[in-house]
Write an enzyme that holds these catalytic residues in place. Structure first.
Site, PDB file in Angstrom:
ATOM      1  N   LYS A  55      13.510   7.542   3.100  1.00 41.81           N
ATOM      2  CA  LYS A  55      12.544   8.328   2.330  1.00 41.81           C
ATOM      3  C   LYS A  55      12.147   9.582   3.098  1.00 41.81           C
ATOM      4  O   LYS A  55      11.407   9.501   4.077  1.00 41.81           O
ATOM      5  CB  LYS A  55      11.300   7.465   2.128  1.00 41.81           C
ATOM      6  CG  LYS A  55      10.949   7.185   0.687  1.00 41.81           C
ATOM      7  CD  LYS A  55       9.838   6.175   0.703  1.00 41.81           C
ATOM      8  CE  LYS A  55       8.933   6.184  -0.463  1.00 41.81           C
ATOM      9  NZ  LYS A  55       7.873   5.195  -0.302  1.00 41.81           N
TER      10      LYS A  55
ATOM     11  N   ARG B 137       1.591  -1.633  -9.347  1.00 48.05           N
ATOM     12  CA  ARG B 137       1.872  -1.168 -10.709  1.00 48.05           C
ATOM     13  C   ARG B 137       2.493  -2.263 -11.561  1.00 48.05           C
ATOM     14  O   ARG B 137       2.159  -2.441 -12.710  1.00 48.05           O
ATOM     15  CB  ARG B 137       2.826   0.032 -10.681  1.00 48.05           C
ATOM     16  CG  ARG B 137       2.132   1.335 -10.417  1.00 48.05           C
ATOM     17  CD  ARG B 137       3.128   2.362 -10.057  1.00 48.05           C
ATOM     18  NE  ARG B 137       3.966   1.841  -8.986  1.00 48.05           N
ATOM     19  CZ  ARG B 137       4.692   2.584  -8.184  1.00 48.05           C
ATOM     20  NH1 ARG B 137       4.709   3.877  -8.332  1.00 48.05           N
ATOM     21  NH2 ARG B 137       5.416   2.044  -7.237  1.00 48.05           N
TER      22      ARG B 137
ATOM     23  N   SER C 224       5.141   8.602  -7.291  1.00 46.70           N
ATOM     24  CA  SER C 224       5.399   9.908  -6.658  1.00 46.70           C
ATOM     25  C   SER C 224       6.875  10.265  -6.827  1.00 46.70           C
ATOM     26  O   SER C 224       7.237  11.420  -7.032  1.00 46.70           O
ATOM     27  CB  SER C 224       5.040   9.866  -5.177  1.00 46.70           C
ATOM     28  OG  SER C 224       3.672   9.604  -5.030  1.00 46.70           O
TER      29      SER C 224
HETATM   30  O1  PNS Z   1       3.282   5.063  -0.340  1.00 49.48           O
HETATM   31  P1  PNS Z   1       4.270   4.251   0.445  1.00 49.48           P
HETATM   32  O2  PNS Z   1       5.435   5.100   0.882  1.00 49.48           O
HETATM   33  O3  PNS Z   1       4.699   3.001  -0.268  1.00 49.48           O
HETATM   34  O4  PNS Z   1       3.484   3.803   1.787  1.00 49.48           O
HETATM   35  C1  PNS Z   1       4.101   2.985   2.726  1.00 49.48           C
HETATM   36  C2  PNS Z   1       3.282   2.964   4.033  1.00 49.48           C
HETATM   37  C3  PNS Z   1       3.115   4.355   4.575  1.00 49.48           C
HETATM   38  C4  PNS Z   1       1.919   2.354   3.761  1.00 49.48           C
HETATM   39  C5  PNS Z   1       4.077   2.065   5.024  1.00 49.48           C
HETATM   40  O5  PNS Z   1       5.385   2.533   5.114  1.00 49.48           O
HETATM   41  C6  PNS Z   1       3.445   2.029   6.420  1.00 49.48           C
HETATM   42  O6  PNS Z   1       2.432   1.399   6.623  1.00 49.48           O
HETATM   43  N1  PNS Z   1       4.070   2.736   7.389  1.00 49.48           N
HETATM   44  C7  PNS Z   1       3.612   2.775   8.749  1.00 49.48           C
HETATM   45  C8  PNS Z   1       4.524   1.958   9.660  1.00 49.48           C
HETATM   46  C9  PNS Z   1       4.106   0.499   9.690  1.00 49.48           C
HETATM   47  O7  PNS Z   1       2.983   0.164  10.009  1.00 49.48           O
HETATM   48  N2  PNS Z   1       5.042  -0.405   9.366  1.00 49.48           N
HETATM   49  C10 PNS Z   1       4.825  -1.834   9.389  1.00 49.48           C
HETATM   50  C11 PNS Z   1       4.545  -2.415   8.005  1.00 49.48           C
HETATM   51  S1  PNS Z   1       6.000  -3.228   7.394  1.00 49.48           S
END
Ligand code: PNS
Length: 172
Positions: free
Chosen positions: A42, A91, A129
């Site tokens: 992404k 959702r 998004s």
């Molecule tokens: O809006 P999104 O892209 O679904 O958000 C995803 C997000 C940013 C919340 C997730 O990718 C995240 O928490 N990233 C930070 C890295 C992390 O902590 N990863 C461990 C969780 S599996």
């Protein structure tokens, strides 16, 4: 206080609806914009600075919404705030597996944090998004699904003809 993390690339009315409803439950909501996501494939359309700037403008009228960004692990970021709750919107059932995995991983990393889910309003269950970017890139109208200031930024990003309102210098 709750932390609502995400890419917000860009922020949609689906996200805004979650924040507004969360404010009925929590005194403060931190909108935490991720520099990078767990999904390496992404790539974001807007830089984190652009996403922060847009979110600040969108939530200007809501002093209990704090717009921030984070790098690295979400649990480390949340641990540095007073929040104990991670907020996410759901959702459809298709979101469940990804969210369940993420919530479980976060809880195994920090047992003191919990994830709370809110169902997206019926008006926005089809809004993501990703679909907003696709529609905007192909010249479709996204007004009504994202705030006007974001619709305008999408048009600029995709170098689409500006609306008449913009040409005559309307600010919205
Ligand atoms: O809006 P999104 O892209 O679904 O958000 C995803 C997000 C940013 C919340 C997730 O990718 C995240 O928490 N990233 C930070 C890295 C992390 O902590 N990863 C461990 C969780 S599996």
């Amino acid at each position: 206080m709750a932390v609502y993390p995400g890419s917000f690339d860009p922020l949609t009315y689906g996200h805004i609806d979650i924040v507004e409803r969360a404010l009925e439950i929590f005194d403060k909501v931190i909108l935490a914009i991720a520099h990078e996501t767990s999904d390496a494939s992404k790539r974001s359309l807007f830089t984190v600075e652009e996403r922060i700037e847009m979110a600040k403008e969108v939530f200007e009228h809501l002093p209990n919404v704090i717009v921030d960004s984070f790098k690295g692990l979400l649990v480390n970021y949340v641990g540095e705030t007073n929040a104990r709750v991670i907020l996410r919107g759901l959702r459809a059932t298709s979101d469940f597996e990804y969210e369940f995995h993420m919530a479980s991983m976060n809880r195994s990393l920090n047992i003191h944090l919990d994830t709370m889910f809110m169902m997206t309003s019926k008006d926005y269950f089809f809004v993501s998004s990703r679909s907003i970017k696709e529609v905007a890139a192909l010249g479709g109208a996204v007004e009504g699904l994202v705030p006007n200031l974001i619709a305008r930024r999408l048009k600029e990003k995709f170098k689409l003809p500006l609306t008449k309102e913009k040409q005559i210098g309307w600010e919205y």
